[in-house]
Design a protein around this motif. Structure first.
Motif, mmCIF file in Angstrom:
data_model
loop_
_atom_site.group_PDB
_atom_site.id
_atom_site.type_symbol
_atom_site.label_atom_id
_atom_site.label_comp_id
_atom_site.label_asym_id
_atom_site.label_seq_id
_atom_site.Cartn_x
_atom_site.Cartn_y
_atom_site.Cartn_z
ATOM 1 N N LEU A 135 0.715 -1.262 -0.007
ATOM 2 C CA LEU A 135 0.085 0.037 -0.004
ATOM 3 C C LEU A 135 0.932 1.166 0.058
ATOM 4 O O LEU A 135 1.842 1.370 0.465
ATOM 5 C CB LEU A 135 -0.847 -0.161 1.064
ATOM 6 C CG LEU A 135 -1.898 -0.963 1.416
ATOM 7 C CD1 LEU A 135 -1.496 -2.199 2.209
ATOM 8 C CD2 LEU A 135 -3.130 -0.711 1.890
ATOM 9 N N ARG A 136 0.372 2.399 -0.632
ATOM 10 C CA ARG A 136 1.356 3.475 -0.892
ATOM 11 C C ARG A 136 0.389 4.739 -0.384
ATOM 12 O O ARG A 136 -0.946 4.905 -0.512
ATOM 13 C CB ARG A 136 1.632 3.597 -2.419
ATOM 14 C CG ARG A 136 2.379 5.116 -2.512
ATOM 15 C CD ARG A 136 2.782 5.335 -3.977
ATOM 16 N NE ARG A 136 3.324 6.523 -4.224
ATOM 17 C CZ ARG A 136 2.722 7.467 -4.407
ATOM 18 N NH1 ARG A 136 1.522 7.612 -4.589
ATOM 19 N NH2 ARG A 136 3.514 8.586 -4.539
ATOM 20 N N LEU A 137 0.935 5.577 0.190
ATOM 21 C CA LEU A 137 0.326 7.101 0.852
ATOM 22 C C LEU A 137 1.234 8.034 0.259
ATOM 23 O O LEU A 137 2.240 8.244 0.687
ATOM 24 C CB LEU A 137 0.112 6.957 2.276
ATOM 25 C CG LEU A 137 -0.471 8.240 2.570
ATOM 26 C CD1 LEU A 137 -1.823 8.377 2.395
ATOM 27 C CD2 LEU A 137 -0.241 8.239 4.327
ATOM 28 N N ASP A 138 0.508 8.831 -0.632
ATOM 29 C CA ASP A 138 1.326 10.304 -0.996
ATOM 30 C C ASP A 138 1.420 11.230 0.168
ATOM 31 O O ASP A 138 0.297 11.940 0.392
ATOM 32 C CB ASP A 138 0.736 10.711 -2.359
ATOM 33 C CG ASP A 138 1.392 11.898 -2.767
ATOM 34 O OD1 ASP A 138 2.376 12.524 -2.225
ATOM 35 O OD2 ASP A 138 0.858 12.409 -3.886
ATOM 36 N N LEU A 139 2.518 11.313 0.980
ATOM 37 C CA LEU A 139 2.525 12.169 1.911
ATOM 38 C C LEU A 139 2.342 13.857 1.405
ATOM 39 O O LEU A 139 2.195 14.461 2.335
ATOM 40 C CB LEU A 139 3.823 11.841 2.876
ATOM 41 C CG LEU A 139 3.824 10.802 3.627
ATOM 42 C CD1 LEU A 139 5.041 10.705 4.263
ATOM 43 C CD2 LEU A 139 2.793 10.669 4.736
ATOM 44 N N TYR A 196 9.796 13.575 4.250
ATOM 45 C CA TYR A 196 9.300 12.309 3.098
ATOM 46 C C TYR A 196 8.135 12.427 2.631
ATOM 47 O O TYR A 196 7.203 13.158 3.041
ATOM 48 C CB TYR A 196 9.282 11.046 4.182
ATOM 49 C CG TYR A 196 10.637 10.739 5.074
ATOM 50 C CD1 TYR A 196 11.399 9.782 4.056
ATOM 51 C CD2 TYR A 196 11.128 11.283 6.022
ATOM 52 C CE1 TYR A 196 12.893 9.448 4.583
ATOM 53 C CE2 TYR A 196 12.393 11.024 6.591
ATOM 54 C CZ TYR A 196 13.088 9.990 5.814
ATOM 55 O OH TYR A 196 14.238 9.790 6.291
ATOM 56 N N ARG A 197 8.392 12.003 1.411
ATOM 57 C CA ARG A 197 7.366 12.316 0.261
ATOM 58 C C ARG A 197 6.055 11.095 0.090
ATOM 59 O O ARG A 197 5.151 11.328 -0.428
ATOM 60 C CB ARG A 197 7.745 12.690 -0.962
ATOM 61 C CG ARG A 197 8.747 13.890 -0.704
ATOM 62 C CD ARG A 197 9.214 14.481 -2.152
ATOM 63 N NE ARG A 197 10.119 13.152 -2.635
ATOM 64 C CZ ARG A 197 11.438 13.005 -2.451
ATOM 65 N NH1 ARG A 197 11.956 14.041 -1.697
ATOM 66 N NH2 ARG A 197 12.135 12.041 -3.145
ATOM 67 N N GLU A 198 6.741 9.859 0.339
ATOM 68 C CA GLU A 198 6.012 8.875 0.069
ATOM 69 C C GLU A 198 6.074 7.617 1.108
ATOM 70 O O GLU A 198 6.933 7.600 1.806
ATOM 71 C CB GLU A 198 6.575 7.853 -1.135
ATOM 72 C CG GLU A 198 6.318 8.439 -2.440
ATOM 73 C CD GLU A 198 6.943 7.570 -3.631
ATOM 74 O OE1 GLU A 198 5.942 6.967 -4.443
ATOM 75 O OE2 GLU A 198 7.985 7.452 -3.770
ATOM 76 N N ALA A 199 4.858 7.098 1.725
ATOM 77 C CA ALA A 199 4.555 6.246 2.783
ATOM 78 C C ALA A 199 4.346 4.939 2.099
ATOM 79 O O ALA A 199 3.340 4.833 1.372
ATOM 80 C CB ALA A 199 3.895 6.625 3.769
ATOM 81 N N PHE A 200 4.864 3.732 2.699
ATOM 82 C CA PHE A 200 4.622 2.451 2.044
ATOM 83 C C PHE A 200 4.462 1.578 3.184
ATOM 84 O O PHE A 200 4.896 1.773 4.523
ATOM 85 C CB PHE A 200 5.807 1.829 1.147
ATOM 86 C CG PHE A 200 5.869 2.380 -0.222
ATOM 87 C CD1 PHE A 200 5.125 2.291 -1.391
ATOM 88 C CD2 PHE A 200 6.884 3.498 -0.163
ATOM 89 C CE1 PHE A 200 5.417 3.030 -2.413
ATOM 90 C CE2 PHE A 200 6.905 4.283 -1.595
ATOM 91 C CZ PHE A 200 6.164 3.860 -2.570
ATOM 92 N N THR A 201 3.400 0.606 3.008
ATOM 93 C CA THR A 201 3.289 -0.476 4.124
ATOM 94 C C THR A 201 2.714 -1.553 3.498
ATOM 95 O O THR A 201 2.601 -1.767 2.214
ATOM 96 C CB THR A 201 2.339 -0.006 5.225
ATOM 97 O OG1 THR A 201 2.360 -0.829 6.351
ATOM 98 C CG2 THR A 201 0.869 0.164 4.707
ATOM 99 N N GLY A 202 2.705 -2.686 4.175
ATOM 100 C CA GLY A 202 2.447 -4.001 3.490
ATOM 101 C C GLY A 202 1.344 -4.739 4.335
ATOM 102 O O GLY A 202 1.576 -4.678 5.791
ATOM 103 N N ASN A 203 0.501 -5.385 4.182
ATOM 104 C CA ASN A 203 -0.490 -6.180 4.936
ATOM 105 C C ASN A 203 -0.989 -7.474 4.472
ATOM 106 O O ASN A 203 -1.244 -7.406 3.136
ATOM 107 C CB ASN A 203 -1.816 -5.295 5.039
ATOM 108 C CG ASN A 203 -1.644 -4.274 5.929
ATOM 109 O OD1 ASN A 203 -2.106 -2.931 5.699
ATOM 110 N ND2 ASN A 203 -0.986 -4.211 7.192
ATOM 111 N N ASP A 204 -0.971 -8.411 5.130
ATOM 112 C CA ASP A 204 -1.686 -9.678 4.760
ATOM 113 C C ASP A 204 -2.753 -9.464 4.205
ATOM 114 O O ASP A 204 -3.857 -8.537 4.737
ATOM 115 C CB ASP A 204 -1.653 -10.707 5.811
ATOM 116 C CG ASP A 204 -1.951 -12.088 5.493
ATOM 117 O OD1 ASP A 204 -0.898 -12.758 5.305
ATOM 118 O OD2 ASP A 204 -3.344 -12.357 5.134
ATOM 119 N N SER A 205 -3.500 -10.027 2.988
ATOM 120 C CA SER A 205 -4.686 -9.652 2.595
ATOM 121 C C SER A 205 -6.122 -10.139 3.667
ATOM 122 O O SER A 205 -7.098 -9.777 3.423
ATOM 123 C CB SER A 205 -5.099 -10.390 1.377
ATOM 124 O OG SER A 205 -4.999 -11.938 1.434
#
Length: 313
Positions: free
Chosen positions: A142-146, A273-282
């Motif tokens: 997942l991505r978030l535009d900070l 910081y300009r972009e934030a990323f994370t990951g999650n099990d579905s």
């Protein structure tokens, strides 16, 4: 030109930078740095038999693989193998050679299952299945535009007994964060059940990892006890990643994980910081819901593939 495969040279900055370039080109959602790659080698526990291999063609780095045994797992005989090939150099056979070399390394160990994560795209899935790997669960990046996101505001006043502290506040004694990480990790969906029961190993591998940003990591304390936290990873180049967000069992249902992550994201944006990323099990719907609430959007998906020892290629 047939690629050649060799081990990464510990302490070689150019080698580490080559791995970073390949990983970023193949999977741009990862937060990776040359210092982190170096730490990956020097901090590896002997029981993990960890290796990083580099594929080169004509003197150019074209692929890499990380392979080893999940020594922290509560189930014995679990191994990991994650290969990456630069998209501009596919078709040379580097991926197949890397996987073969990694499997030969594991063949000398007491391995029962080998797991790998594969982008949920036909070409990648077919690559794994041709080599005897079988799909199971899935996960999302997942991505978030900070620069554009409207982050939820921090509360004007925190509840009585609640305080926020950066991870750097625990520099002299990170044990409270270790205990919180151990409990949260035990309940986190993952490749194999994990038990963080060795403080020195955690200190060396996790806390001292150069990619872990102590200043942007946030802990929520309730009456002086770490109740929740959001660990942050950064690459120094505008990219921020949530390494782990968790709440201790006794404090769940109070919104503390959201509070920790809100504070960390606000400070990340303030730090440039300009972009934030994370990951999650579905299947981890609680964390997916939290991340949707923040404005994260799925930018890619991947599938976990597993291969039994001795399975045909």
């Amino acid at each position: 030109m047939i690629p050649t495969i060799r081990d990464l040279r510990a302490g070689d900055v150019a080698d580490a930078e080559s791995v970073v370039r390949v990983r970023r080109s193949a999977l741009p959602f990862l937060i990776t740095t040359a210092a982190g790659v170096g730490h990956e080698l020097t901090s590896a526990h002997p029981d993990g038999h960890h290796r990083v291999l580099l594929a080169e063609a004509g003197g150019l780095p074209v692929g890499t693989v990380s392979v080893g045994v999940a020594h922290r797992g509560t189930e014995p005989g679990q191994a990991y193998l994650n290969a990456y090939v630069d998209p501009e150099h596919r078709g040379l056979g580097a991926g197949g050679l890397l996987v073969r070399a990694a499997e030969e390394h594991l063949a000398a160990l007491d391995v029962v299952d080998t797991y790998t994560w594969v982008l949920d795209e036909p070409e990648h899935r077919a690559f794994a299945e041709r080599r005897g790997y079988r799909p199971s669960r899935s996960a999302h990046f997942l991505r978030l535009d900070l620069t554009a996101a409207t982050l939820p505001p921090l509360p004007a006043r925190l509840p009585a007994g609640v305080e926020l502290r950066p991870g750097s506040a625990f520099a002299s004694d990170p044990r409270p964060l270790y205990r919180a990480d151990a409990e949260a990790t035990a309940d986190e969906p993952g490749d194999v059940p994990v038990g963080l029961d060795d403080y020195e190993d955690w200190l060396n591998d996790v806390w001292l990892d150069p990619g872990l940003d102590h200043e942007l990591t946030t802990a929520v304390l309730v009456d002086g006890v770490v109740a929740a936290f959001s660990a942050a990873r950064t690459d120094g180049a505008g990219r921020y990643g949530s390494a782990m967000t968790g709440t201790l069992r006794a404090f769940r249902g109070r919104g503390l994980a959201k509070l920790a992550k809100t504070d960390s994201l606000h400070r990340a944006r303030a730090a440039g910081y300009r972009e934030a990323f994370t990951g999650n099990d579905s299947g981890n719907e609680p964390m997916l819901a939290i991340n949707r609430w923040f404005g994260y959007e799925i930018c890619a998906s991947e599938t976990r593939y597993t291969k039994k020892a001795g399975a045909a290629r």
